[in-house]
Design an enzyme around this catalytic site. Structure first.
Site, short mmCIF file in Angstrom:
data_model
loop_
_atom_site.label_atom_id
_atom_site.label_comp_id
_atom_site.label_asym_id
_atom_site.label_seq_id
_atom_site.Cartn_x
_atom_site.Cartn_y
_atom_site.Cartn_z
N ARG A 215 -15.49 130.68 -24.31
CA ARG A 215 -15.02 132.07 -24.27
C ARG A 215 -15.49 132.81 -23.02
O ARG A 215 -14.83 133.69 -22.52
CB ARG A 215 -15.50 132.82 -25.51
CG ARG A 215 -14.88 132.32 -26.80
CD ARG A 215 -15.64 132.83 -28.00
NE ARG A 215 -17.04 132.49 -27.89
CZ ARG A 215 -18.00 132.95 -28.65
NH1 ARG A 215 -17.72 133.81 -29.61
NH2 ARG A 215 -19.25 132.57 -28.48
N ASP B 95 -10.92 130.56 -27.13
CA ASP B 95 -11.64 130.67 -28.40
C ASP B 95 -11.11 129.55 -29.28
O ASP B 95 -9.94 129.59 -29.71
CB ASP B 95 -11.37 132.05 -29.02
CG ASP B 95 -12.09 132.22 -30.35
OD1 ASP B 95 -12.54 131.20 -30.94
OD2 ASP B 95 -12.21 133.37 -30.81
N VAL B 96 -11.94 128.55 -29.57
CA VAL B 96 -11.44 127.36 -30.28
C VAL B 96 -10.98 127.67 -31.70
O VAL B 96 -10.26 126.88 -32.30
CB VAL B 96 -12.46 126.20 -30.30
CG1 VAL B 96 -12.77 125.70 -28.91
CG2 VAL B 96 -13.73 126.58 -31.06
N TYR C 93 -22.73 126.76 -42.47
CA TYR C 93 -22.80 125.83 -41.32
C TYR C 93 -22.80 124.39 -41.81
O TYR C 93 -22.08 123.54 -41.27
CB TYR C 93 -24.07 126.16 -40.53
CG TYR C 93 -24.30 125.32 -39.28
CD1 TYR C 93 -23.49 125.45 -38.15
CD2 TYR C 93 -25.36 124.42 -39.22
CE1 TYR C 93 -23.73 124.70 -37.00
CE2 TYR C 93 -25.62 123.67 -38.07
CZ TYR C 93 -24.80 123.81 -36.97
OH TYR C 93 -25.03 123.07 -35.83
N THR D 45 -31.80 124.20 -26.90
CA THR D 45 -30.76 125.06 -26.31
C THR D 45 -30.92 126.45 -26.91
O THR D 45 -31.80 126.69 -27.75
CB THR D 45 -29.33 124.58 -26.70
OG1 THR D 45 -29.15 124.81 -28.11
CG2 THR D 45 -29.10 123.12 -26.38
P1 NDP Z 1 -25.22 126.89 -27.58
O1 NDP Z 1 -25.24 128.11 -28.40
O2 NDP Z 1 -26.19 126.71 -26.47
O3 NDP Z 1 -23.74 126.68 -26.97
C1 NDP Z 1 -22.63 126.78 -27.78
C2 NDP Z 1 -21.40 126.57 -26.93
O4 NDP Z 1 -20.24 126.72 -27.76
C3 NDP Z 1 -21.29 127.58 -25.81
O5 NDP Z 1 -20.79 126.96 -24.64
C4 NDP Z 1 -20.28 128.58 -26.35
O6 NDP Z 1 -19.57 129.18 -25.27
C5 NDP Z 1 -19.37 127.68 -27.17
N1 NDP Z 1 -18.67 128.41 -28.22
C6 NDP Z 1 -19.21 129.07 -29.29
N2 NDP Z 1 -18.24 129.65 -30.01
C7 NDP Z 1 -17.06 129.34 -29.40
C8 NDP Z 1 -15.70 129.62 -29.65
N3 NDP Z 1 -15.33 130.38 -30.70
N4 NDP Z 1 -14.76 129.13 -28.81
C9 NDP Z 1 -15.11 128.38 -27.75
N5 NDP Z 1 -16.38 128.08 -27.45
C10 NDP Z 1 -17.33 128.55 -28.26
O7 NDP Z 1 -25.31 125.69 -28.63
P2 NDP Z 1 -25.67 124.16 -28.44
O8 NDP Z 1 -25.37 123.69 -27.08
O9 NDP Z 1 -26.99 123.95 -29.02
O10 NDP Z 1 -24.61 123.56 -29.48
C11 NDP Z 1 -23.55 122.68 -29.12
C12 NDP Z 1 -23.07 121.98 -30.38
O11 NDP Z 1 -24.14 121.20 -30.91
C13 NDP Z 1 -22.62 122.91 -31.50
O12 NDP Z 1 -21.49 122.37 -32.14
C14 NDP Z 1 -23.81 122.91 -32.45
O13 NDP Z 1 -23.43 123.20 -33.77
C15 NDP Z 1 -24.30 121.49 -32.28
N6 NDP Z 1 -25.71 121.31 -32.67
C16 NDP Z 1 -26.72 121.98 -32.02
C17 NDP Z 1 -28.04 121.80 -32.41
C18 NDP Z 1 -29.19 122.53 -31.77
O14 NDP Z 1 -30.30 122.49 -32.34
N7 NDP Z 1 -29.04 123.14 -30.61
C19 NDP Z 1 -28.37 120.87 -33.50
C20 NDP Z 1 -27.23 120.21 -34.08
C21 NDP Z 1 -25.96 120.43 -33.67
P3 NDP Z 1 -19.06 130.69 -25.33
O15 NDP Z 1 -20.10 131.50 -26.04
O16 NDP Z 1 -18.84 131.05 -23.91
O17 NDP Z 1 -17.76 130.63 -26.07
#
Ligand code: NDP
Length: 261
Positions: free
Chosen positions: A41, A67-68, A159, A194
């Site tokens: 986004r 926005d996915v 979640y 992260t």
């Molecule tokens: P972050 O919060 O650091 O990043 C999340 C990413 O998802 C951002 O790039 C954000 O970009 C994007 N995003 C969020 N909502 C939307 C949306 N509606 N449309 C498009 N893009 C979106 O999280 P992580 O990197 O930690 O997480 C990445 C994945 O790993 C997720 O699926 C999370 O559930 C999973 N995960 C993470 C863990 C952790 O401990 N960190 C553990 C287990 C799984 P923007 O805001 O610009 O849209």
């Protein structure tokens, strides 16, 4: 074993690729020679990451705002990707959000957002790439689920439900595409270093713990005794996209320091 640039000539779309785990995945796929399209986004982090990847690995790296959870936005973004960089052979459904809230306080809005971003987003993006993959008899889909897709945690019902759904979708689609040269797998990170893990720590601090207690509470569940690094998740994804993993489909692979087995 495949050589270092085993994804040369292939286009990979990474949702949520501007930061966190998605940024590390985009980098690992670019290091293997893939062209990259980032979706998310917020434009500035994607622009920075696309420029950094192009400079470091000499690949084409573009981005599109998306926005996915919004079907029209997903259709627009994939249309732009096709126009500017081509047809994706790899899709990494990484975009996600979490919410730490008791079940009785989970609002309908929170429920809809968790399902919308994590599960429906995966569905919508996969619908965009699958027809061309089926036609080509080739493709890799990797869904970033979570250990929350394999077990339950307190205060995360919405979640957990969404991530269990992502794993169900992965397994079912893997059956449907197994004879078509396409693999569909999930990678399930444990707490990863992260912004998402930082916000889980902040929630515990807001609930009255010290920063140190909060960090300990998070890592205590992990036998490895530390947070997972985004690059560790990324290297599992890159392997799943490699020719070496052509026979691996329908799996939910934990990168969680021994937390689940
Ligand atoms: P972050 O919060 O650091 O990043 C999340 C990413 O998802 C951002 O790039 C954000 O970009 C994007 N995003 C969020 N909502 C939307 C949306 N509606 N449309 C498009 N893009 C979106 O999280 P992580 O990197 O930690 O997480 C990445 C994945 O790993 C997720 O699926 C999370 O559930 C999973 N995960 C993470 C863990 C952790 O401990 N960190 C553990 C287990 C799984 P923007 O805001 O610009 O849209």
């Amino acid at each position: 074993m495949t050589d270092g640039r085993f994804l040369e000539g292939q286009l990979a779309v990474v949702t949520g690729g501007g930061r966190g785990i998605g940024a590390a995945i985009a980098e690992a796929l670019a290091a293997a020679g893939a062209s990259i399209a980032l979706l998310g986004r917020d434009k500035p982090p994607m622009e920075r990451q696309a420029n950094a990847i192009a400079a470091a690995y000499g690949v084409t790296a573009k981005f599109a705002t998306c926005d996915v959870a919004d079907e029209a936005s997903v259709t627009r973004a994939f249309g732009l990707v096709r126009e500017t960089v081509g047809e994706p052979r790899i899709l990494v459904n990484n975009a996600g959000q979490s919410a730490g809230v008791a079940f009785t306080e989970t609002t309908r809005d929170t429920w809809d957002r968790m399902i919308g971003v994590n599960l429906t987003g995966t569905f919508l993006c996969t619908q965009q790439v699958l027809p061309a993959m089926l036609k080509a008899n080739a493709g890799r889909i990797v869904n970033i689920a979570s250990t929350a897709g394999l077990k339950g945690y307190s205060h995360t019902a919405a979640y957990c439900a969404a991530k269990h759904g992502v794993i169900g979708l992965t397994r079912a689609l893997a059956m449907e595409t197994a004879k078509k040269g396409i693999t569909v797998n999930a990678v399930c990170p444990g707490y990863t270093d992260t912004e998402m893990a930082a916000s889980a720590i902040r929630n515990l601090v807001d609930a009255g713990r010290t920063e140190e207690e909060a960090a300990k509470a998070i890592t205590r569940v992990m036998p490895i005794g530390r947070l997972i690094r985004p690059e560790e998740v990324a290297s599992a994804v890159a392997w799943l996209c490699s020719p070496d993993a052509a026979a691996v489909t329908g799996q939910a692979i934990a990168v969680a320091g021994g937390e689940v087995m």
